[in-house]
Design an enzyme around this catalytic site. Structure first.
Site, mmCIF file in Angstrom:
data_model
loop_
_atom_site.group_PDB
_atom_site.id
_atom_site.type_symbol
_atom_site.label_atom_id
_atom_site.label_comp_id
_atom_site.label_asym_id
_atom_site.label_seq_id
_atom_site.Cartn_x
_atom_site.Cartn_y
_atom_site.Cartn_z
ATOM 1 C CG HIS A 60 49.522 16.506 9.249
ATOM 2 N ND1 HIS A 60 49.296 17.873 9.023
ATOM 3 C CD2 HIS A 60 50.288 16.015 8.383
ATOM 4 C CE1 HIS A 60 50.425 17.984 8.057
ATOM 5 N NE2 HIS A 60 50.863 16.886 7.889
ATOM 6 C CG HIS A 62 50.434 25.318 13.362
ATOM 7 N ND1 HIS A 62 51.880 25.320 13.019
ATOM 8 C CD2 HIS A 62 49.815 24.959 12.218
ATOM 9 C CE1 HIS A 62 51.973 24.802 12.076
ATOM 10 N NE2 HIS A 62 50.916 24.643 11.352
ATOM 11 C CG ASP A 87 43.425 22.024 8.445
ATOM 12 O OD1 ASP A 87 44.446 21.678 8.849
ATOM 13 O OD2 ASP A 87 43.242 21.882 6.984
HETATM 14 C C1 SDX Z 1 47.854 21.304 10.124
HETATM 15 O O1 SDX Z 1 52.852 21.228 10.898
HETATM 16 C C2 SDX Z 1 52.214 21.773 10.055
HETATM 17 O O2 SDX Z 1 52.742 22.771 9.441
HETATM 18 C C3 SDX Z 1 50.720 21.204 9.815
HETATM 19 C C4 SDX Z 1 49.964 22.110 8.949
HETATM 20 C C5 SDX Z 1 50.677 22.066 7.382
HETATM 21 O O3 SDX Z 1 50.245 22.883 6.523
HETATM 22 O O4 SDX Z 1 51.131 21.035 7.194
HETATM 23 O O5 SDX Z 1 49.918 23.417 9.340
HETATM 24 C C6 SDX Z 1 48.485 21.328 8.669
HETATM 25 O O6 SDX Z 1 48.080 20.166 10.485
HETATM 26 C C7 SDX Z 1 47.424 22.021 10.875
HETATM 27 C C8 SDX Z 1 46.701 21.775 12.252
HETATM 28 C C9 SDX Z 1 45.706 21.103 12.151
HETATM 29 N N1 SDX Z 1 45.142 20.222 13.388
HETATM 30 C C10 SDX Z 1 43.995 20.618 13.962
HETATM 31 O O7 SDX Z 1 43.553 21.929 13.731
HETATM 32 C C11 SDX Z 1 43.773 19.833 15.264
HETATM 33 C C12 SDX Z 1 43.521 20.779 16.460
HETATM 34 N N2 SDX Z 1 45.026 21.114 16.972
HETATM 35 C C13 SDX Z 1 45.584 20.526 18.041
HETATM 36 O O8 SDX Z 1 45.350 19.045 17.872
HETATM 37 C C14 SDX Z 1 46.927 20.975 18.108
HETATM 38 O O9 SDX Z 1 46.715 22.451 18.177
HETATM 39 C C15 SDX Z 1 47.943 20.649 17.291
HETATM 40 C C16 SDX Z 1 48.070 19.288 17.148
HETATM 41 C C17 SDX Z 1 47.600 21.569 15.837
HETATM 42 C C18 SDX Z 1 49.173 21.267 17.751
HETATM 43 O O10 SDX Z 1 49.713 20.793 18.994
HETATM 44 P P1 SDX Z 1 50.797 20.871 20.075
HETATM 45 O O11 SDX Z 1 51.607 21.996 19.311
HETATM 46 O O12 SDX Z 1 51.503 19.744 20.349
HETATM 47 O O13 SDX Z 1 49.918 21.720 20.978
HETATM 48 P P2 SDX Z 1 49.940 21.140 22.364
HETATM 49 O O14 SDX Z 1 49.021 19.787 22.173
HETATM 50 O O15 SDX Z 1 51.162 21.239 23.025
HETATM 51 O O16 SDX Z 1 48.759 21.971 23.145
HETATM 52 C C19 SDX Z 1 49.373 23.007 23.749
HETATM 53 C C20 SDX Z 1 48.506 23.250 24.829
HETATM 54 C C21 SDX Z 1 47.824 22.094 25.449
HETATM 55 O O17 SDX Z 1 47.134 22.389 26.898
HETATM 56 P P3 SDX Z 1 48.073 22.182 28.105
HETATM 57 O O18 SDX Z 1 48.596 20.898 28.091
HETATM 58 O O19 SDX Z 1 49.428 23.230 28.155
HETATM 59 O O20 SDX Z 1 47.063 22.597 29.287
HETATM 60 O O21 SDX Z 1 47.112 23.873 23.876
HETATM 61 C C22 SDX Z 1 46.103 22.891 24.107
HETATM 62 C C23 SDX Z 1 46.610 21.556 24.645
HETATM 63 O O22 SDX Z 1 45.939 20.954 25.289
HETATM 64 N N3 SDX Z 1 45.584 22.909 22.771
HETATM 65 C C24 SDX Z 1 44.320 22.831 22.549
HETATM 66 C C25 SDX Z 1 43.983 22.886 21.151
HETATM 67 N N4 SDX Z 1 45.337 22.703 20.690
HETATM 68 C C26 SDX Z 1 46.295 22.805 21.771
HETATM 69 N N5 SDX Z 1 43.221 22.901 23.212
HETATM 70 C C27 SDX Z 1 41.884 22.992 22.779
HETATM 71 N N6 SDX Z 1 41.750 22.855 21.262
HETATM 72 C C28 SDX Z 1 42.905 22.722 20.484
HETATM 73 N N7 SDX Z 1 42.758 22.688 19.129
#
Ligand code: SDX
Length: 392
Positions: free
Chosen positions: A229, A272, A330
């Site tokens: 987050h 996201h 971010d």
């Molecule tokens: C913020 O909610 C909000 O509005 C939050 C926010 C706000 O203003 O409050 O916008 C702020 O928190 C932004 C997000 C910041 N976090 C990051 O940048 C961390 C990196 N991102 C990931 O951890 C992830 O994308 C999340 C946590 C942000 C979202 O997770 P999801 O929607 O649960 O996505 P997922 O884990 O279901 O991923 C779907 C697929 C998966 O692969 P498969 O299982 O389908 O094979 O995408 C992959 C994931 O492994 N994936 C990534 C990835 N993010 C998702 N693979 C590589 N790098 C990534 N960053």
């Protein structure tokens, strides 16, 4: 627990809430604050005016703005005894740990006789939090580096005051860099609110018990700290450090690692929970990043070059395209904060300073529109009922 689970309609009701503050369309990459697009607000407004809009629902008249801004300026100091609170922390404590504790501690100074059912008392609490967060945030940084705290100044605007409290010191006059101040205000605006994200939902759940607003905001700070987050901005800079250089094969190697399920490496600042398109804030943040580093003569900053190349390669890669993974708010913010001189361990603190207006606006909306205690349900996956074994 086959057949054990019976559908409970209440399950959905407790999971959702109604709000008129922020609207997101994840598929289209749309973000509106009280109906206004984030890009228009970021390019034409400022953080204090946006705070008024989020809290009260409409843009302020000129007179309303002047009064609101003046009230905030006049509430930026914190109780002198709060300074003692910091001394209980180790010098090297993470600033988010300190901020979480100190903001919760505000309840000991401003919570007595606070009647949250009264709109005026909620407004005063909101003003206190908006006004004091930059002061407390800067105090966390000063405590970390062993420098004296700077008192806020009423001759500076919100962003300028934060920069002064962060970087000013008693030995020399601190000159406000207008490029930094504008970039800081833009960063505050882009992080201000984002619908029911994890930390805002935490604040609402805490608020639904009738807890005081300072305790609720402290809970939001705790939730924001996680690297999935608000902690992602600090994690992006650590990732860019780890990548090290912008050579094609090196960046491709890290992109491949991010796709490898057996590798814990993830592209921080990518993906996201809601956006399946560009995060509209990331677009504005990237423009701001180019402006700030361009004006500082840092257009060739190695980390900016890595970030841009990483974005290009990832956006052309089927893995990211299929999963609709795009840069989020971010991805570029840390590069700007680093150029301003904010240390990486303060990035999420900056996010918390900004998001406080979103948190307190949602808290105020919930308390003012009538609420029941939040009580999310679960999908039970445990044992069906069984008897305790007889003692032999
Ligand atoms: C913020 O909610 C909000 O509005 C939050 C926010 C706000 O203003 O409050 O916008 C702020 O928190 C932004 C997000 C910041 N976090 C990051 O940048 C961390 C990196 N991102 C990931 O951890 C992830 O994308 C999340 C946590 C942000 C979202 O997770 P999801 O929607 O649960 O996505 P997922 O884990 O279901 O991923 C779907 C697929 C998966 O692969 P498969 O299982 O389908 O094979 O995408 C992959 C994931 O492994 N994936 C990534 C990835 N993010 C998702 N693979 C590589 N790098 C990534 N960053």
């Amino acid at each position: 627990a086959e057949g054990f689970f019976t559908y409970d309609p209440g399950f959905v009701a407790t999971a959702a809430c109604e709000s008129g503050i922020t609207y997101i369309d994840g598929g289209e990459g749309v973000l509106l604050h009280r109906g206004y697009p984030i890009a228009q607000l970021a390019n034409n407004s400022n953080f204090v005016e946006l705070s008024y809009l989020l809290l009260f629902g409409e843009l302020p008249s000129k007179e309303e703005y002047v009064n609101f801004e003046k009230t905030i300026r006049n509430h930026t100091m914190v109780h002198e005894q709060l300074a003692n609170f910091f001394k209980g922390f180790r010098r090297d404590a993470h600033p988010m740990a300190i901020l979480c504790g100190v903001v919760g501690g505000l309840a000991a100074f401003y919570h007595d006789n606070l009647d949250i059912t009264k709109e005026e008392e909620r407004r005063v609490s909101a003003i206190r939090l908006i006004a004091k967060m930059p002061t407390l945030a800067a105090m966390c940084h000063k405590y970390n580096i062993g420098q004296p705290f700077n008192y806020p100044r009423n001759d500076l605007n919100y962003a300028e005051n934060f920069l002064y409290m962060m970087f000013g010191n008693p030995c020399e006059e601190y000159k406000i860099n207008p490029v930094f101040a504008k970039a800081m205000d833009r960063i505050f605006m882009l992080h201000a609110d984002h619908e029911q994200n994890a930390s805002t939902s935490t604040v609402r759940l805490a608020g639904s018990t009738g807890a005081n607003p300072f305790a609720c905001i402290s809970a939001g700070i705790a939730a924001l700290w996680g690297p999935a987050h608000g902690g992602a901005n600090e994690a992006v800079l650590n990732m860019l450090d780890e990548i090290g250089d912008d050579s094609e094969e090196n960046i491709q190697r890290f992109v491949d690692r991010a796709k490898d399920k057996d590798d814990p490496f993830r592209l921080m600042g990518f993906g996201h929970r809601v956006y399946r398109n560009f995060d509209p804030r990331a677009k504005v943040m990237k423009e701001t990043c180019d402006q700030v580093l361009g004006e500082l003569g840092m257009a060739d900053d190695p980390q900016l070059k890595i970030a841009k190349r990483l974005e290009q390669i990832a956006l052309e890669d089927d893995y990211f395209i299929e999963r609709q993974l795009y840069p989020n708010v971010d991805f570029y913010s840390g590069i700007i904060l680093k150029a301003i001189g904010v240390p990486a361990n303060m990035f999420t603190v900056v996010f918390a300073v900004s998001r406080t207006i979103g948190w307190i606006s949602h808290w105020n909306e919930m308390i003012s529109t009538g609420y029941r205690i939040g009580r999310p349900r679960q999908l039970y996956t445990g044992h069906t009922q069984r008897d305790y074994p007889e003692k032999n």
